[in-house]
Design a protein around this motif. Structure first.
Motif, PDB file in Angstrom:
ATOM      1  N   LEU A  95       0.858  -1.188   0.000  1.00  0.00           N
ATOM      2  CA  LEU A  95       0.000   0.000   0.000  1.00  0.00           C
ATOM      3  C   LEU A  95       0.890   1.232   0.000  1.00  0.00           C
ATOM      4  N   LEU A  96       0.717   2.078  -1.005  1.00  0.00           N
ATOM      5  CA  LEU A  96       1.488   3.308  -1.155  1.00  0.00           C
ATOM      6  C   LEU A  96       0.586   4.517  -0.947  1.00  0.00           C
ATOM      7  N   ALA A  97       1.100   5.530  -0.260  1.00  0.00           N
ATOM      8  CA  ALA A  97       0.423   6.824  -0.160  1.00  0.00           C
ATOM      9  C   ALA A  97       1.438   7.903  -0.526  1.00  0.00           C
ATOM     10  N   PHE A  98       0.970   8.902  -1.265  1.00  0.00           N
ATOM     11  CA  PHE A  98       1.877   9.940  -1.753  1.00  0.00           C
ATOM     12  C   PHE A  98       1.072  11.184  -2.118  1.00  0.00           C
ATOM     13  N   PHE A  99       1.770  12.275  -2.352  1.00  0.00           N
ATOM     14  CA  PHE A  99       1.139  13.506  -2.824  1.00  0.00           C
ATOM     15  C   PHE A  99       0.920  13.393  -4.327  1.00  0.00           C
ATOM     16  N   GLU A 100      -0.310  13.675  -4.787  1.00  0.00           N
ATOM     17  CA  GLU A 100      -0.663  13.455  -6.187  1.00  0.00           C
ATOM     18  C   GLU A 100      -0.472  14.744  -6.981  1.00  0.00           C
ATOM     19  N   ALA A 101      -0.032  14.610  -8.232  1.00  0.00           N
ATOM     20  CA  ALA A 101       0.346  15.767  -9.043  1.00  0.00           C
ATOM     21  C   ALA A 101      -0.822  16.401  -9.791  1.00  0.00           C
ATOM     22  N   GLU A 102      -2.010  15.826  -9.665  1.00  0.00           N
ATOM     23  CA  GLU A 102      -3.224  16.425 -10.232  1.00  0.00           C
ATOM     24  C   GLU A 102      -3.086  16.725 -11.721  1.00  0.00           C
ATOM     25  N   GLY A 103      -2.614  15.720 -12.447  1.00  0.00           N
ATOM     26  CA  GLY A 103      -2.528  15.847 -13.895  1.00  0.00           C
ATOM     27  C   GLY A 103      -1.215  16.387 -14.407  1.00  0.00           C
ATOM     28  N   GLY A 104      -0.387  16.910 -13.551  1.00  0.00           N
ATOM     29  CA  GLY A 104       0.898  17.451 -13.978  1.00  0.00           C
ATOM     30  C   GLY A 104       1.990  16.398 -13.939  1.00  0.00           C
ATOM     31  N   PRO A 105       3.223  16.790 -14.272  1.00  0.00           N
ATOM     32  CA  PRO A 105       4.362  15.877 -14.186  1.00  0.00           C
ATOM     33  C   PRO A 105       4.821  15.703 -12.740  1.00  0.00           C
ATOM     34  N   VAL A 106       5.723  14.755 -12.516  1.00  0.00           N
ATOM     35  CA  VAL A 106       6.374  14.646 -11.214  1.00  0.00           C
ATOM     36  C   VAL A 106       7.068  15.974 -10.928  1.00  0.00           C
ATOM     37  N   ALA A 107       6.817  16.525  -9.739  1.00  0.00           N
ATOM     38  CA  ALA A 107       7.323  17.872  -9.475  1.00  0.00           C
ATOM     39  C   ALA A 107       7.673  18.038  -8.007  1.00  0.00           C
ATOM     40  N   PRO A 108       8.775  18.752  -7.699  1.00  0.00           N
ATOM     41  CA  PRO A 108       9.137  19.013  -6.307  1.00  0.00           C
ATOM     42  C   PRO A 108       8.253  20.096  -5.711  1.00  0.00           C
ATOM     43  N   PHE A 109       8.163  20.097  -4.386  1.00  0.00           N
ATOM     44  CA  PHE A 109       7.489  21.183  -3.685  1.00  0.00           C
ATOM     45  C   PHE A 109       8.134  21.379  -2.327  1.00  0.00           C
ATOM     46  N   ASP A 110       7.792  22.474  -1.682  1.00  0.00           N
ATOM     47  CA  ASP A 110       8.430  22.887  -0.431  1.00  0.00           C
ATOM     48  C   ASP A 110       7.742  22.228   0.763  1.00  0.00           C
ATOM     49  N   HIS A 111       8.025  20.968   0.977  1.00  0.00           N
ATOM     50  CA  HIS A 111       7.531  20.241   2.142  1.00  0.00           C
ATOM     51  C   HIS A 111       8.099  20.866   3.409  1.00  0.00           C
ATOM     52  N   ALA A 112       7.370  20.746   4.510  1.00  0.00           N
ATOM     53  CA  ALA A 112       7.768  21.401   5.759  1.00  0.00           C
ATOM     54  C   ALA A 112       9.081  20.876   6.321  1.00  0.00           C
ATOM     55  N   VAL A 113       9.466  19.639   5.983  1.00  0.00           N
ATOM     56  CA  VAL A 113      10.688  19.052   6.537  1.00  0.00           C
ATOM     57  C   VAL A 113      11.826  19.066   5.524  1.00  0.00           C
ATOM     58  N   ALA A 114      11.579  18.556   4.347  1.00  0.00           N
ATOM     59  CA  ALA A 114      12.603  18.495   3.298  1.00  0.00           C
ATOM     60  C   ALA A 114      11.892  18.459   1.951  1.00  0.00           C
ATOM     61  N   THR A 115      12.603  18.813   0.898  1.00  0.00           N
ATOM     62  CA  THR A 115      12.016  18.802  -0.431  1.00  0.00           C
ATOM     63  C   THR A 115      11.316  17.480  -0.709  1.00  0.00           C
ATOM     64  N   ALA A 116      10.107  17.555  -1.233  1.00  0.00           N
ATOM     65  CA  ALA A 116       9.326  16.364  -1.548  1.00  0.00           C
ATOM     66  C   ALA A 116       8.809  16.489  -2.971  1.00  0.00           C
ATOM     67  N   TYR A 117       8.226  15.385  -3.459  1.00  0.00           N
ATOM     68  CA  TYR A 117       7.770  15.320  -4.839  1.00  0.00           C
ATOM     69  C   TYR A 117       6.324  14.850  -4.906  1.00  0.00           C
TER      70      TYR A 117
END
Length: 226
Positions: free
Chosen positions: A149-171
């Motif tokens: 079972l995997l859980a992750f932040f979904e890109a909502e139709g876009g490409p794999v992309a980094p974002f400013d997660h509160a702890v460290a860069t996430a995708y």
């Protein structure tokens, strides 16, 4: 182990970042599933599939909130995490559950030893090019027919992309792209769930969440990344 450990620089940086916020992270995580009704339902379905079939491992178990929930659902579960500080908290809060410090990309687990594995937002900090190798390691330790079972932040139709997660860069990942990466590692999709961000007195989520329930195919220990 698979004998080919992933690069360690960013792993150490991620572990250090979580170590520095361990107490705050653990406090936030405690009871966090209470208002996440869809998440609990999916975790419950995963538990139903693997209960009694063998041991289960939470990959990136943090302070143990999900691991403890899985134990409460009747699973023979343990956890592994990069952060020594978070592992120490998990051991204190759940002394009857085994937690160990280690990389989920190079597990000290025999081939095909597990009935189930859960990766709850634990792939998010990996550079995207490293994710297939981690998924191959997850496949290695699962018995044929075991579930992931995997859980992750979904890109909502876009490409794999980094974002400013509160702890460290996430995708953020498109759910189809994550499903394809898992298929390449030897998994078949059982089901998926997308949910919209929760915003209430506790959560102010920014992004849609992706979830994939996968079944391990083929022979235990196969590594399609080689």
């Amino acid at each position: 182990m698979n004998g080919s450990s992933p690069p360690t620089d960013h792993l150490r940086a991620t572990a250090d970042a979580y170590d520095g916020l361990a107490d705050r992270y653990a406090e936030f995580a405690r009871g966090s599933l209470a208002s996440l009704h869809l998440d609990r339902a999916l975790i419950g379905a995963f538990a139903d599939l693997v209960r009694g079939a063998g041991p289960v491992l939470e990959l990136g178990s943090g302070s143990g909130e999900i691991t403890g929930h899985l134990r409460g659902l009747g699973l023979d579960v343990s956890g592994v995490d990069l952060s020594p500080a978070l592992v120490a908290i998990a051991r204190k809060d759940l002394p009857d559950v085994e937690f160990r410090v280690g990389s989920m990309g190079d597990l000290d687990t025999p081939d095909g030893a597990l009935a189930g594995a859960l990766s709850w937002y634990s792939l998010i900090h990996l550079p995207p090019e490293e994710v297939p190798a981690y998924l191959a390691e997850f496949r290695r330790v699962l018995a044929p027919g075991g579930h992931l079972l995997l859980a992750f932040f979904e890109a909502e139709g876009g490409p794999v992309a980094p974002f400013d997660h509160a702890v460290a860069t996430a995708y953020r990942w498109p759910v189809d792209a994550m499903a394809a990466a898992a298929a390449g590692a030897g998994f078949t999709e059982v089901g998926r769930m997308l949910r919209e961000p929760v915003t209430d007195e506790r959560f102010q989520e920014r992004f849609r969440r992706g979830h994939l329930l996968m079944r391990a195919d083929g022979e235990a220990g196969s590594d399609r990344s080689s």
